[in-house]
Design a protein around this motif. Structure first.
Motif, PDB file in Angstrom:
ATOM      1  N   THR A 119       0.996  -1.206  -0.072  1.00 22.76           N
ATOM      2  CA  THR A 119      -0.083  -0.077   0.073  1.00 22.76           C
ATOM      3  C   THR A 119       1.035   1.239  -0.036  1.00 22.76           C
ATOM      4  N   THR A 120       0.724   2.234  -0.971  1.00 19.62           N
ATOM      5  CA  THR A 120       1.857   3.084  -1.177  1.00 19.62           C
ATOM      6  C   THR A 120       0.987   4.567  -1.218  1.00 19.62           C
TER       7      THR A 120
ATOM      8  N   TYR B 124       8.428   8.608 -18.506  1.00 14.84           N
ATOM      9  CA  TYR B 124       8.335   9.411 -17.465  1.00 14.84           C
ATOM     10  C   TYR B 124       9.602   9.194 -16.396  1.00 14.84           C
ATOM     11  N   ARG B 125      10.029   7.832 -16.324  1.00 10.84           N
ATOM     12  CA  ARG B 125      11.247   7.364 -15.669  1.00 10.84           C
ATOM     13  C   ARG B 125      12.376   8.057 -16.146  1.00 10.84           C
TER      14      ARG B 125
ATOM     15  N   HIS C   4      11.687  -4.486 -15.186  1.00 16.45           N
ATOM     16  CA  HIS C   4      11.766  -5.605 -14.162  1.00 16.45           C
ATOM     17  C   HIS C   4      10.925  -5.658 -12.817  1.00 16.45           C
ATOM     18  N   ARG C   5      11.016  -4.538 -12.269  1.00 18.63           N
ATOM     19  CA  ARG C   5      10.290  -4.381 -11.242  1.00 18.63           C
ATOM     20  C   ARG C   5       8.721  -4.730 -11.570  1.00 18.63           C
ATOM     21  N   GLN C   6       8.349  -4.058 -12.508  1.00 14.87           N
ATOM     22  CA  GLN C   6       7.111  -4.021 -12.978  1.00 14.87           C
ATOM     23  C   GLN C   6       6.430  -5.323 -13.268  1.00 14.87           C
ATOM     24  N   VAL C   7       7.177  -6.405 -13.530  1.00 13.90           N
ATOM     25  CA  VAL C   7       6.866  -7.734 -14.065  1.00 13.90           C
ATOM     26  C   VAL C   7       6.050  -8.391 -12.684  1.00 13.90           C
TER      27      VAL C   7
ATOM     28  N   GLY D 155       7.489   3.848  -8.692  1.00 15.01           N
ATOM     29  CA  GLY D 155       8.225   3.162  -9.617  1.00 15.01           C
ATOM     30  C   GLY D 155       7.449   1.826 -10.419  1.00 15.01           C
ATOM     31  N   LEU D 156       6.556   1.329  -9.831  1.00  8.67           N
ATOM     32  CA  LEU D 156       5.690   0.159 -10.416  1.00  8.67           C
ATOM     33  C   LEU D 156       4.963   0.745 -11.413  1.00  8.67           C
TER      34      LEU D 156
END
Length: 288
Positions: free
Chosen positions: A110-111, A126-127, A152-155, A119-120
């Motif tokens: 939860t953010t 944007y990045r 890779h994080r978004q996977v 980042g996700l």
């Protein structure tokens, strides 16, 4: 497992062929050394070794196997094992290494964000804009590596067992890193995720929401982890990132305070449908 194999009069070669491992790997496993193996392979070995199902022997083996997996997960959460993200240590601050390890094993995130998208959610455009804002002289190669890290994080968003709740100030949606066209693409990406990922919830807090705790709490992320064996239970962690570094909060009173903040932020946030309408409206303003 050696005793079961000998009792069943099976060779290491036969065992290896059954589960597609080398005889040497079977030997290392029997000697208590580290071998990459999965639950189904253990089950197949027990069948080969004629260990009855159900039986106390089989139950004991799977209980031990669960403890091994729990210990491995706890080690990863604690940051004592290497993860894929450590190939990119030259592209993030040292304090962020631990966060990436936590994010990789969390089952619920939860953010609450008040300035930038997490980042996700970030698109490459944007990045890239954020990277250049932080360091205008960063090389093109370094930027590309940061984009690889983000992808890779978004996977993880494709994992239905990873639940993500994102609370965004309307200001996050109105900032334009990289310009209006970059933000238009980013807003379309948000809409796409809201439609395609049932495990991802995105809700916006309108600028006219009035007083709420989120104004004081600012940006933070609450990470929760899967249940382990009782003696390895992992408490939730709140991560707070600032310009000079990050804080990892684990005290129960701090966790509870942030949980209460989440409840209050949700109270003033738009529904998901209301958020989609707002995102669509802003995207049209940016020419999407």
């Amino acid at each position: 497992m050696r005793g079961y194999r000998v009792r069943a009069q099976k060779s290491q070669l036969a065992a290896g062929l059954r589960v597609e491992l080398s005889p040497q790997s079977i030997g290392r496993m029997e000697d208590g050394q580290k071998v990459k193996i999965c639950t189904s392979q253990i089950r197949d070995l027990l069948d080969l070794y004629c260990v009855p199902d159900p039986s106390d022997e089989r139950d004991e083996i799977f209980l031990l196997w669960q403890e091994v997996k729990d210990q491995a997960l706890a080690a990863k959460i604690a940051g004592t094992t290497k993860g894929w993200w450590q190939a990119y240590t030259d592209q993030y601050e040292p304090h962020f290494d631990h966060y990436l390890g936590l994010e990789a094993v969390a089952t619920h995130m939860t953010t609450h964000q008040v300035v930038l998208l997490p980042g996700l959610l970030q698109t490459p455009g944007y990045r890239r804009a954020i990277s250049l804002a932080g360091n205008p002289s960063v090389s093109a190669a370094a930027v590309e590596r940061r984009l690889e890290l983000a992808a890779h994080r978004q996977v993880r968003l494709a994992d239905p067992n990873f639940r993500v709740d994102i609370l965004l100030s309307e200001g996050v949606l109105r900032h334009t890193p990289g310009g209006r066209s970059v933000m238009a693409d980013q807003l379309n990406r948000i809409l796409e995720l809201m439609e395609s990922r049932p495990n991802v919830s995105i809700r916006a807090v309108p600028l006219d929401a009035g007083s709420h705790v989120g104004l004081l709490a600012q940006a933070f992320t609450l990470l929760e982890f899967p249940p382990l064996a009782s003696h390895l239970a992992e408490p939730p962690i709140v991560y707070v990132e600032g310009y000079e570094g990050g804080l990892y909060l684990e005290r129960t009173d701090m966790i509870d305070r942030h949980r209460r903040a989440i409840v209050d932020i949700r109270r003033v946030a738009l529904t998901e449908d209301g958020t989609k309408q707002l995102v669509n409206q802003i995207a049209k303003e940016y020419g999407a």
